[in-house]
Design a protein around this motif. Structure first.
Motif, short mmCIF file in Angstrom:
data_model
loop_
_atom_site.label_atom_id
_atom_site.label_comp_id
_atom_site.label_asym_id
_atom_site.label_seq_id
_atom_site.Cartn_x
_atom_site.Cartn_y
_atom_site.Cartn_z
N ILE A 156 0.86 -1.19 0.00
CA ILE A 156 0.00 0.00 0.00
C ILE A 156 0.89 1.23 0.00
O ILE A 156 1.71 1.43 0.90
N ILE A 157 0.76 2.06 -1.04
CA ILE A 157 1.54 3.29 -1.15
C ILE A 157 0.60 4.47 -1.36
O ILE A 157 -0.56 4.29 -1.74
N PRO A 158 1.08 5.70 -1.15
CA PRO A 158 0.20 6.85 -1.31
C PRO A 158 -0.18 7.15 -2.76
O PRO A 158 -1.34 7.43 -3.05
N ASP A 159 0.81 7.10 -3.67
CA ASP A 159 0.52 7.52 -5.05
C ASP A 159 1.55 6.92 -6.00
O ASP A 159 2.72 7.34 -5.99
N ILE A 160 1.14 5.98 -6.82
CA ILE A 160 2.05 5.32 -7.75
C ILE A 160 2.58 6.28 -8.81
O ILE A 160 3.63 6.04 -9.41
N SER A 161 1.88 7.40 -9.03
CA SER A 161 2.34 8.35 -10.05
C SER A 161 3.53 9.17 -9.58
O SER A 161 4.23 9.78 -10.38
N HIS A 162 3.78 9.18 -8.26
CA HIS A 162 4.95 9.90 -7.75
C HIS A 162 6.19 9.05 -8.04
O HIS A 162 6.24 7.87 -7.68
N PRO A 163 7.21 9.63 -8.69
CA PRO A 163 8.36 8.83 -9.12
C PRO A 163 9.06 8.07 -8.00
O PRO A 163 9.54 6.96 -8.21
N PHE A 164 9.13 8.64 -6.79
CA PHE A 164 9.77 7.92 -5.69
C PHE A 164 9.05 6.62 -5.40
O PHE A 164 9.66 5.55 -5.28
N PHE A 165 7.71 6.67 -5.30
CA PHE A 165 6.94 5.47 -4.99
C PHE A 165 6.88 4.53 -6.19
O PHE A 165 6.84 3.31 -6.02
N GLY A 166 6.89 5.09 -7.39
CA GLY A 166 6.93 4.25 -8.58
C GLY A 166 8.21 3.43 -8.64
O GLY A 166 8.18 2.23 -8.92
N ILE A 202 3.42 -4.74 3.04
CA ILE A 202 4.38 -3.65 3.13
C ILE A 202 3.57 -2.36 3.07
O ILE A 202 2.84 -2.12 2.10
N MET A 203 3.70 -1.53 4.08
CA MET A 203 2.87 -0.34 4.20
C MET A 203 3.70 0.92 3.96
O MET A 203 4.59 1.25 4.75
N GLY A 204 3.41 1.62 2.88
CA GLY A 204 4.09 2.89 2.58
C GLY A 204 3.16 4.07 2.73
O GLY A 204 3.48 5.17 2.32
N SER A 205 2.00 3.85 3.32
CA SER A 205 1.01 4.90 3.54
C SER A 205 0.62 4.87 5.01
O SER A 205 0.72 3.83 5.67
N HIS A 206 0.16 6.00 5.53
CA HIS A 206 -0.15 6.06 6.96
C HIS A 206 -1.24 7.11 7.19
O HIS A 206 -0.95 8.30 7.32
N THR A 207 -2.49 6.67 7.21
CA THR A 207 -3.61 7.59 7.42
C THR A 207 -4.47 7.20 8.62
O THR A 207 -5.29 7.98 9.06
N MET A 208 -4.28 5.98 9.16
CA MET A 208 -5.15 5.47 10.20
C MET A 208 -4.47 5.52 11.57
O MET A 208 -3.31 5.90 11.69
N LYS A 221 -3.71 1.74 16.47
CA LYS A 221 -4.49 0.57 16.86
C LYS A 221 -5.02 -0.18 15.64
O LYS A 221 -5.05 -1.41 15.61
N GLU A 222 -5.42 0.56 14.60
CA GLU A 222 -5.95 -0.07 13.39
C GLU A 222 -4.87 -0.88 12.67
O GLU A 222 -5.16 -1.90 12.06
N TYR A 223 -3.62 -0.41 12.74
CA TYR A 223 -2.53 -1.15 12.09
C TYR A 223 -2.12 -2.37 12.92
O TYR A 223 -1.88 -3.44 12.37
N THR A 224 -2.04 -2.20 14.24
CA THR A 224 -1.62 -3.33 15.08
C THR A 224 -2.67 -4.44 15.12
O THR A 224 -2.36 -5.58 15.46
N SER A 225 -3.91 -4.11 14.74
CA SER A 225 -4.97 -5.12 14.74
C SER A 225 -5.04 -5.90 13.43
O SER A 225 -5.89 -6.78 13.27
N ILE A 226 -4.17 -5.59 12.48
CA ILE A 226 -4.18 -6.29 11.18
C ILE A 226 -3.87 -7.78 11.36
O ILE A 226 -4.40 -8.62 10.64
N LYS A 227 -3.01 -8.09 12.31
CA LYS A 227 -2.66 -9.49 12.63
C LYS A 227 -2.05 -10.23 11.44
O LYS A 227 -2.34 -11.39 11.18
N LEU A 228 -1.22 -9.53 10.69
CA LEU A 228 -0.45 -10.12 9.59
C LEU A 228 0.97 -9.60 9.70
O LEU A 228 1.21 -8.52 10.26
N PRO A 229 1.95 -10.33 9.17
CA PRO A 229 3.29 -9.77 9.09
C PRO A 229 3.25 -8.41 8.38
O PRO A 229 2.61 -8.28 7.33
N LEU A 230 3.90 -7.42 8.97
CA LEU A 230 3.77 -6.04 8.48
C LEU A 230 5.11 -5.33 8.59
O LEU A 230 5.78 -5.39 9.63
N VAL A 231 5.50 -4.65 7.52
CA VAL A 231 6.69 -3.81 7.52
C VAL A 231 6.28 -2.46 6.96
O VAL A 231 5.58 -2.38 5.95
#
Length: 324
Positions: free
Chosen positions: A66-76, A121-127, A130-140
């Motif tokens: 999950i990324i903020p914007d694929i059109s941004h060259p850094f995230f692309g 792999i999480m490259g975005s952060h809007t929540m 607690k919402e992230y720690t409750s995902i219960k999946l391997p997360l980086v």
């Protein structure tokens, strides 16, 4: 109608169980039998039900990004490296573009969980944390520090800010602008601003800070931001832009106003991205390839039940070129 493994079994003349063993590579099977099964699947255009297979073996070999914007060259570019290393290790990638929208990010996380991905792999952060720690999946997390308990990979944003600011100070700039995304967002990139302020404070140099609004990567807004900068501060002779995209907009505006770069205005960008116009841009280069490689490596180690570092900060590099 879709072809089933029963159809394949009837064509080859073996049991459904045998076909299943071929598909999942379980138990001893002769090369001749495997060849016959694969030839039959190709001839009948058989498409395996990947979700059903992942449920049976409790592993999908798919990771979410999950990324903020694929059109941004850094995230692309970082997505390109993540996909490369994931595929190299036998994993496919599900890409989600959050556009910094909380509702959309939540829906994508729900989709990834329902799709039985092995990790995210999480490259975005809007929540909330607690919402992230409750995902219960391997997360980086990548370039985002959501919580001290969630492994994070980033580059050294503070050192990068020091390098860029010192370069402009060393070039005898008398009034320096810092341009960035919105500083109210809880992002590691804010450390570039903190380093800038620390370096210019107490020195015989003027400085100004301008930032975008909260609505993410709006390139038209970059144009307005830079235009306003020079209208309000025509004596600016140095600019530290927190992204190469912003830096290119500064150069464009300087040309429009007849200001020569670097003679009248010196410009430093950030990221070290590879797009048109950056060949001659002085910038702070992030180790994008290494960040992508480690994001995959650490996520796969988590999936395997291994411990990984909670914080990894990679060094950045100053590339001095023609704009300073």
């Amino acid at each position: 109608m879709a072809v089933t493994i029963k159809d394949i079994a009837e064509k080859v003349g073996v049991s459904v169980t045998t076909i299943s063993r071929v598909l999942n590579n379980r138990g001893y099977l002769s090369d001749d039998l495997k060849k016959k099964v694969h030839e039959a699947m190709e001839e009948m255009n058989y498409q395996p039900n990947e979700l059903a297979r992942s449920l049976s073996r409790k592993k999908s070999n798919v990771i979410g990004l999950i990324i903020p914007d694929i059109s941004h060259p850094f995230f692309g570019q970082i997505t390109k490296h993540i996909e490369y290393y994931a595929y190299k290790h036998g994993y496919k990638l599900m890409l989600c573009n959050s556009l910094l929208n909380k509702k959309k990010e939540k829906e994508y996380i729900d989709l990834l969980r329902a799709s039985q991905v092995d990790g995210i792999i999480m490259g975005s952060h809007t929540m909330s944390v607690k919402e992230y720690t409750s995902i219960k999946l391997p997360l980086v997390t990548l370039d985002r520090q959501i919580s001290k308990s969630i492994p994070c990979i980033s580059s050294d944003n503070y050192s990068g800010g020091v390098l860029a600011t010192k370069l402009l100070l060393g070039k005898k700039c008398r009034k320096i602008a810092y341009l960035s995304g919105n500083l109210r967002l809880n992002l590691l990139a804010k450390q570039r601003h903190d380093a800038f302020i620390e370096q210019v404070s107490g020195k015989d140099v003027g400085f100004v800070v301008k930032q975008t609004d909260l609505n993410g990567f709006k390139y038209k807004e970059y144009e307005n931001l830079v235009r306003e900068l020079f209208e309000e501060h025509p004596d600016i002779d140095g600019v530290f832009a927190s992204s190469d995209i912003l830096a290119l907009q500064v150069i464009k505006e300087c040309r429009r106003r007849g200001k020569a770069v670097p003679e009248h205005v010196k410009v430093v960008g950030y990221d070290g991205i590879q797009i048109g116009g950056t060949d001659d841009l002085s910038t702070v280069e992030q180790p994008v390839k290494k960040m992508g490689e480690l994001a995959v490596k650490y996520l796969l180690r988590q999936i395997a039940g291994e411990d990984i570092p909670l914080e990894t900060i990679l060094p950045v590099k100053l590339l001095e070129k023609g704009t300073t």
